[in-house]
Design a protein around this motif. Structure first.
Motif, PDB file in Angstrom:
ATOM      1  N   GLY A 214      -1.178 -12.567  23.419  1.00 54.19           N
ATOM      2  CA  GLY A 214      -2.263 -12.274  24.343  1.00 54.19           C
ATOM      3  C   GLY A 214      -2.285 -13.086  25.616  1.00 54.19           C
ATOM      4  O   GLY A 214      -3.159 -12.893  26.461  1.00 54.19           O
ATOM      5  N   ALA A 215      -1.329 -14.006  25.774  1.00 54.20           N
ATOM      6  CA  ALA A 215      -1.293 -14.871  26.958  1.00 54.20           C
ATOM      7  C   ALA A 215      -0.072 -14.539  27.809  1.00 54.20           C
ATOM      8  O   ALA A 215       0.907 -13.977  27.335  1.00 54.20           O
ATOM      9  N   GLY A 216      -0.164 -14.917  29.106  1.00 50.40           N
ATOM     10  CA  GLY A 216       0.990 -14.823  29.986  1.00 50.40           C
ATOM     11  C   GLY A 216       0.887 -13.734  31.032  1.00 50.40           C
ATOM     12  O   GLY A 216       0.202 -12.727  30.860  1.00 50.40           O
ATOM     13  N   GLY A 217       1.591 -13.955  32.152  1.00 54.64           N
ATOM     14  CA  GLY A 217       1.734 -12.955  33.190  1.00 54.64           C
ATOM     15  C   GLY A 217       0.447 -12.622  33.924  1.00 54.64           C
ATOM     16  O   GLY A 217      -0.555 -13.335  33.860  1.00 54.64           O
ATOM     17  N   PHE A 218       0.494 -11.516  34.645  1.00 55.95           N
ATOM     18  CA  PHE A 218      -0.660 -11.104  35.434  1.00 55.95           C
ATOM     19  C   PHE A 218      -1.851 -10.759  34.546  1.00 55.95           C
ATOM     20  O   PHE A 218      -3.001 -10.987  34.925  1.00 55.95           O
ATOM     21  N   ALA A 219      -1.606 -10.204  33.366  1.00 57.66           N
ATOM     22  CA  ALA A 219      -2.725  -9.941  32.454  1.00 57.66           C
ATOM     23  C   ALA A 219      -3.376 -11.251  32.038  1.00 57.66           C
ATOM     24  O   ALA A 219      -4.605 -11.329  31.887  1.00 57.66           O
ATOM     25  N   GLY A 220      -2.566 -12.295  31.875  1.00 59.00           N
ATOM     26  CA  GLY A 220      -3.112 -13.609  31.562  1.00 59.00           C
ATOM     27  C   GLY A 220      -3.972 -14.145  32.692  1.00 59.00           C
ATOM     28  O   GLY A 220      -5.011 -14.785  32.445  1.00 59.00           O
TER      29      GLY A 220
ATOM     30  N   SER B 288       3.246  -4.071  22.088  1.00 56.75           N
ATOM     31  CA  SER B 288       2.981  -3.727  23.484  1.00 56.75           C
ATOM     32  C   SER B 288       1.933  -4.671  24.053  1.00 56.75           C
ATOM     33  O   SER B 288       1.285  -5.429  23.319  1.00 56.75           O
ATOM     34  N   LEU B 289       1.740  -4.592  25.374  1.00 58.57           N
ATOM     35  CA  LEU B 289       0.745  -5.456  26.010  1.00 58.57           C
ATOM     36  C   LEU B 289      -0.655  -5.188  25.467  1.00 58.57           C
ATOM     37  O   LEU B 289      -1.378  -6.119  25.093  1.00 58.57           O
ATOM     38  N   LEU B 290      -1.059  -3.925  25.425  1.00 59.00           N
ATOM     39  CA  LEU B 290      -2.422  -3.620  24.989  1.00 59.00           C
ATOM     40  C   LEU B 290      -2.637  -4.046  23.538  1.00 59.00           C
ATOM     41  O   LEU B 290      -3.730  -4.491  23.175  1.00 59.00           O
ATOM     42  N   GLU B 291      -1.610  -3.932  22.714  1.00 62.75           N
ATOM     43  CA  GLU B 291      -1.716  -4.411  21.331  1.00 62.75           C
ATOM     44  C   GLU B 291      -1.819  -5.937  21.298  1.00 62.75           C
ATOM     45  O   GLU B 291      -2.620  -6.506  20.562  1.00 62.75           O
ATOM     46  N   ASP B 292      -0.987  -6.594  22.107  1.00 67.15           N
ATOM     47  CA  ASP B 292      -0.931  -8.053  22.083  1.00 67.15           C
ATOM     48  C   ASP B 292      -2.212  -8.692  22.618  1.00 67.15           C
ATOM     49  O   ASP B 292      -2.607  -9.777  22.186  1.00 67.15           O
ATOM     50  N   LEU B 293      -2.873  -8.004  23.567  1.00 69.66           N
ATOM     51  CA  LEU B 293      -4.111  -8.540  24.131  1.00 69.66           C
ATOM     52  C   LEU B 293      -5.222  -8.625  23.086  1.00 69.66           C
ATOM     53  O   LEU B 293      -6.219  -9.337  23.281  1.00 69.66           O
ATOM     54  N   GLU B 294      -5.058  -7.938  21.961  1.00 69.17           N
ATOM     55  CA  GLU B 294      -6.036  -8.042  20.891  1.00 69.17           C
ATOM     56  C   GLU B 294      -6.068  -9.452  20.281  1.00 69.17           C
ATOM     57  O   GLU B 294      -6.971  -9.798  19.518  1.00 69.17           O
ATOM     58  N   ASN B 295      -5.072 -10.280  20.623  1.00 73.55           N
ATOM     59  CA  ASN B 295      -5.035 -11.659  20.145  1.00 73.55           C
ATOM     60  C   ASN B 295      -5.920 -12.606  20.965  1.00 73.55           C
ATOM     61  O   ASN B 295      -6.081 -13.769  20.604  1.00 73.55           O
ATOM     62  N   ILE B 296      -6.471 -12.113  22.096  1.00 71.55           N
ATOM     63  CA  ILE B 296      -7.351 -12.944  22.912  1.00 71.55           C
ATOM     64  C   ILE B 296      -8.587 -13.342  22.102  1.00 71.55           C
ATOM     65  O   ILE B 296      -9.204 -12.497  21.446  1.00 71.55           O
ATOM     66  N   GLN B 297      -8.914 -14.623  22.164  1.00 68.78           N
ATOM     67  CA  GLN B 297     -10.101 -15.130  21.454  1.00 68.78           C
ATOM     68  C   GLN B 297     -11.212 -15.431  22.447  1.00 68.78           C
ATOM     69  O   GLN B 297     -10.969 -16.038  23.481  1.00 68.78           O
TER      70      GLN B 297
END
Length: 293
Positions: free
Chosen positions: A167-173, A283-292
């Protein structure tokens, strides 16, 4: 191979170092602090103390290596001046590394960015944009690829705007960081612009493949997700953080506002076919689910 890596303790670099070691290579990694040196040792690699601006140290690292992977960049996006300084520093480092390898036929793999092409997804054949706030990076990479005619097996792995892990990194981060600070999960414009993405562990595999296989003067796309709409990215961030989601002015993103507002999908069809690269991680959208929250 004995591989000299710059930026080996970052989100991408640490994944690359692990991938190289797992693939049977040994690694000498640039470390600009005691903490970085300890991280390099803990990963199973050898640290070389120095910073990207220490050109003599970069020469020494490249001289004793069978190949070089360049990943280091000072992500100082706070103002146009700090961004320009970081771009200039990287350009000097790449020129130094390339010059050290001239005539050796050793590989030099540098990180780059996927280009923006109006109306369609960019491909490996599209040229980099040499204008704009990070145009200097493109000019430096183009010069590295030009070393193919001088006995350097140079290649560029073009990274999408978001390279992510947990959920971390890049422009989404960056969107996540700004959302935490401002209380709004924002996106520029109407949010329909698309950003490509890749998981750091998948990108690491491509860096290894380029080191081992890429022909001189070639570019490759580390793109797993061709392009998610930025408002969809912001929606996941907002939901995970419990914040409202809304459009915000491009100026919110400082010197990167112009880039953030751009539609920039990208394809990796040629890379997958030619090097056999197959992304396997979320994928990015899946990985962003790790944001706390």
């Amino acid at each position: 191979m004995h591989v000299f890596v710059t930026g080996g303790t970052g989100l991408i670099g640490s994944a690359v170092v692990a991938e190289l070691l797992a693939g049977g290579h040994t690694v000498l990694a640039l470390a600009r602090s005691d903490a970085s040196a300890q991280a390099v040792k803990a990963a199973g690699a050898e640290p070389l103390r120095g910073a990207l601006a220490d050109l003599d140290i970069l020469r020494a690292g490249a001289a004793q290596a069978d190949g070089v992977i360049h990943l280091a960049f000072d992500h100082a996006f706070g103002s146009p001046d700090t961004l320009a300084k970081a771009v200039a520093e990287e350009g000097g480092a790449l020129a130094t590394l390339g010059q050290e390898l001239v005539g050796s036929n050793r590989p030099l793999v540098t990180a780059s960015g996927t280009p923006r092409v109006p109306g369609r997804a960019s491909t490996e054949a599209d040229p980099l944009m040499t204008q704009g706030p990070v145009g200097g990076r493109a000019r430096a990479v183009t010069a590295v690829l030009g070393l193919a005619s001088r006995g350097v097996r140079s290649s560029a792995v073009r990274l999408p705007r978001t390279v992510h892990n947990q959920g971390a990194g890049g422009f989404a981060g960056l969107l996540t960081d700004i959302a935490r600070r401002t209380g709004v999960s924002g996106y520029p414009g109407d949010g329909t612009q698309r950003w490509p993405a890749v998981h750091a562990l998948d990108a690491a595999v491509l860096f290894r493949l380029a080191l081992e296989q890429a022909e001189a003067g070639t570019s490759w796309h580390a793109v797993a997700d061709e392009g998610d709409q930025v408002r969809d990215i912001a929606a996941v961030i907002g939901r995970r953080l419990g914040l409202p989601v809304d459009s915000v002015p491009a100026e919110t993103y400082g010197p990167l506002g112009e880039i953030f507002a751009g539609d920039q999908p990208s394809s990796s069809a040629h890379t997958r076919q030619a090097l056999g690269w197959q992304p396997k991680h979320p994928s990015l959208l899946e990985d962003l689910e790790n944001i706390q929250a």
